[in-house]
Design a protein around this motif. Structure first.
Motif, short mmCIF file in Angstrom:
data_model
loop_
_atom_site.label_atom_id
_atom_site.label_comp_id
_atom_site.label_asym_id
_atom_site.label_seq_id
_atom_site.Cartn_x
_atom_site.Cartn_y
_atom_site.Cartn_z
N SER A 157 36.55 31.46 -109.68
CA SER A 157 35.73 31.87 -110.83
C SER A 157 36.49 31.82 -112.15
O SER A 157 35.94 32.17 -113.19
CB SER A 157 35.18 33.29 -110.61
N GLY A 158 37.76 31.40 -112.10
CA GLY A 158 38.54 31.27 -113.32
C GLY A 158 39.30 32.50 -113.74
O GLY A 158 39.85 32.55 -114.85
N ARG A 159 39.38 33.52 -112.87
CA ARG A 159 40.15 34.72 -113.19
C ARG A 159 41.60 34.54 -112.73
O ARG A 159 41.89 33.89 -111.72
CB ARG A 159 39.56 35.95 -112.49
N ALA A 160 42.53 35.14 -113.47
CA ALA A 160 43.94 35.07 -113.10
C ALA A 160 44.21 35.83 -111.82
O ALA A 160 43.76 36.97 -111.65
CB ALA A 160 44.81 35.64 -114.23
N LEU A 161 44.93 35.18 -110.90
CA LEU A 161 45.38 35.84 -109.68
C LEU A 161 46.83 36.30 -109.80
O LEU A 161 47.19 37.37 -109.33
CB LEU A 161 45.26 34.88 -108.49
N TYR A 162 47.68 35.46 -110.42
CA TYR A 162 49.10 35.82 -110.56
C TYR A 162 49.74 34.92 -111.60
O TYR A 162 49.35 33.76 -111.77
CB TYR A 162 49.84 35.68 -109.23
N PHE A 163 50.72 35.47 -112.29
CA PHE A 163 51.57 34.73 -113.23
C PHE A 163 53.00 34.79 -112.71
O PHE A 163 53.43 35.82 -112.18
CB PHE A 163 51.54 35.37 -114.62
N SER A 164 53.74 33.71 -112.90
CA SER A 164 55.12 33.71 -112.42
C SER A 164 55.98 32.73 -113.19
O SER A 164 55.49 31.73 -113.72
CB SER A 164 55.19 33.37 -110.93
N ARG A 165 57.28 33.03 -113.21
CA ARG A 165 58.26 32.08 -113.74
C ARG A 165 58.69 31.08 -112.67
O ARG A 165 59.29 30.05 -112.98
CB ARG A 165 59.48 32.83 -114.27
N SER A 166 58.39 31.39 -111.43
CA SER A 166 58.70 30.48 -110.32
C SER A 166 57.64 29.39 -110.23
O SER A 166 56.53 29.54 -110.76
CB SER A 166 58.73 31.25 -109.01
N PRO A 167 57.93 28.29 -109.52
CA PRO A 167 56.89 27.28 -109.26
C PRO A 167 55.70 27.94 -108.57
O PRO A 167 55.86 28.71 -107.63
CB PRO A 167 57.59 26.28 -108.34
N LEU A 168 54.53 27.66 -109.08
CA LEU A 168 53.32 28.35 -108.59
C LEU A 168 52.13 27.42 -108.74
O LEU A 168 51.88 26.94 -109.84
CB LEU A 168 53.12 29.61 -109.43
N PRO A 169 51.41 27.10 -107.66
CA PRO A 169 51.64 27.51 -106.28
C PRO A 169 52.77 26.70 -105.64
O PRO A 169 53.21 25.70 -106.20
CB PRO A 169 50.30 27.18 -105.61
N TYR A 170 53.19 27.15 -104.49
CA TYR A 170 54.13 26.37 -103.69
C TYR A 170 53.33 25.37 -102.86
O TYR A 170 52.47 25.76 -102.07
CB TYR A 170 54.95 27.28 -102.77
N PHE A 171 53.60 24.09 -103.05
CA PHE A 171 52.82 23.05 -102.37
C PHE A 171 53.43 22.76 -100.99
O PHE A 171 54.18 21.81 -100.82
CB PHE A 171 52.77 21.79 -103.22
N ARG A 172 53.07 23.58 -100.03
CA ARG A 172 53.47 23.23 -98.66
C ARG A 172 52.71 21.98 -98.21
O ARG A 172 53.22 21.17 -97.46
CB ARG A 172 53.16 24.39 -97.70
N ASN A 173 51.48 21.86 -98.70
CA ASN A 173 50.66 20.69 -98.44
C ASN A 173 50.14 20.15 -99.76
O ASN A 173 49.76 20.93 -100.64
CB ASN A 173 49.46 21.06 -97.55
N PRO A 174 50.08 18.82 -99.93
CA PRO A 174 49.49 18.27 -101.15
C PRO A 174 47.98 18.53 -101.19
O PRO A 174 47.31 18.49 -100.16
CB PRO A 174 49.79 16.77 -101.05
N VAL A 175 47.49 18.85 -102.37
CA VAL A 175 46.06 19.09 -102.56
C VAL A 175 45.60 18.24 -103.74
O VAL A 175 46.02 18.48 -104.88
CB VAL A 175 45.76 20.58 -102.82
N ASP A 176 44.77 17.27 -103.46
CA ASP A 176 44.28 16.39 -104.52
C ASP A 176 43.57 17.21 -105.60
O ASP A 176 42.73 18.05 -105.30
CB ASP A 176 43.31 15.35 -103.96
N GLY A 177 43.93 16.94 -106.85
CA GLY A 177 43.25 17.57 -107.96
C GLY A 177 43.73 18.96 -108.31
O GLY A 177 43.25 19.54 -109.29
N LEU A 178 44.66 19.51 -107.54
CA LEU A 178 45.17 20.85 -107.84
C LEU A 178 46.41 20.73 -108.73
O LEU A 178 47.48 20.35 -108.27
CB LEU A 178 45.51 21.61 -106.56
N ALA A 179 46.24 21.07 -109.99
CA ALA A 179 47.34 20.98 -110.95
C ALA A 179 48.10 22.31 -110.98
O ALA A 179 47.59 23.36 -110.59
CB ALA A 179 46.80 20.68 -112.34
N VAL A 180 49.32 22.25 -111.45
CA VAL A 180 50.04 23.46 -111.83
C VAL A 180 49.57 23.83 -113.23
O VAL A 180 49.44 22.97 -114.10
CB VAL A 180 51.56 23.23 -111.79
N LEU A 181 49.30 25.10 -113.46
CA LEU A 181 48.81 25.55 -114.77
C LEU A 181 49.91 26.26 -115.54
O LEU A 181 50.44 27.28 -115.09
CB LEU A 181 47.60 26.47 -114.59
#
Length: 253
Positions: A157-181
């Protein structure tokens, strides 16, 4: 100006402090013939959804400079631990303000349309406590691993779940169209929420990551994250100021 809905008064505030470990006096650093803070103020003057705009500072020199180029400016305590605390002190003297947009005083290329979108989002959703913005990064971009670049993940729905200085999300699996924000440091607040926020002590995750917005999430706040293509750089060092000057010079030739 585009009239805001009845009873809503949106104020843009540019916090500007003198002290900076990396760049003392940054707000008055001259870029392309004008103080840095003046560039930001002039961009925000192009906004149509702000009912008021002012500079909140802790230094007489910044106050005098702001008033000199026509800005409304207020003095605040030099002892605030964060820019949000400075914001809240300024808001205490603005009884008409129902919503506040906190615009970083070191982003001279900020997009006025983004400021307007944040203001309109807050005015249009009575359930929101805060709104902010983020722009997409390629997961392979070196900025993803840079702890100085804050990342955010959001719900469907576009609400923030978490903010971090670390890489976020961790791509254990590639997901087409999922950008890092990449999170942009611009915030809009409902006044009543801002007044509560500054009474809460720094939260555990906030202290761990040195990110104030985690205090809001840990206390159950609803933060809307607006997607944006605005990648305007901020100014944290004299070298970055030189880069901005080159950008501004090239844009006028």
């Amino acid at each position: 100006m585009t009239p805001n809905p009845s009873g809503i008064h949106i104020t843009g505030i540019l916090p500007a402090r003198w002290g900076s470990s990396r760049f003392p006096g940054k707000p008055l650093h001259v870029i392309a013939g004008k103080p840095l803070i003046q560039h930001v103020w002039e961009r925000c003057r192009q906004c149509s959804r702000l009912d008021d705009l002012l500079v909140a500072t802790d230094d007489d020199r910044i106050l005098a400079a702001a008033e000199g180029f026509g800005a409304r400016a207020v003095m605040t305590s030099p002892d605030h631990p964060t820019g949000t605390d400075r914001l809240a002190e300024a808001v205490a003297g603005l009884p008409d303000a129902t919503h506040i947009v906190n615009i970083q005083g070191d982003e001279p290329l900020i997009d006025p349309a983004l400021v307007d979108e944040l203001a309109a989002t807050m005015a249009g959703d009575p359930e929101l406590d805060m709104a902010t913005a983020a722009n997409p990064l390629d997961p392979a971009d070196p900025a993803v691993a840079d702890p100085n670049v804050v990342k955010v993940v959001i719900s469907l729905s576009g609400r923030a779940l978490y903010f971090s200085r670390s890489p976020l999300p961790y791509f254990r699996n590639p997901v087409d169209g999922l950008a890092v924000l990449r999170h942009k440091g611009i915030y809009a607040y409902r006044r009543s929420f801002l007044e509560r926020f500054v009474t809460w002590p720094p939260s555990p995750l906030e202290r761990a990551e040195s990110l104030e917005q985690l205090r809001a999430l840990e206390n159950g706040a609803s933060i809307k994250v607006l997607p944006t293509d605005d990648t305007s750089p901020g100014v944290d060092t004299p070298e970055q100021a030189d880069h901005i000057e080159r950008l501004l010079s090239s844009a006028t030739h």
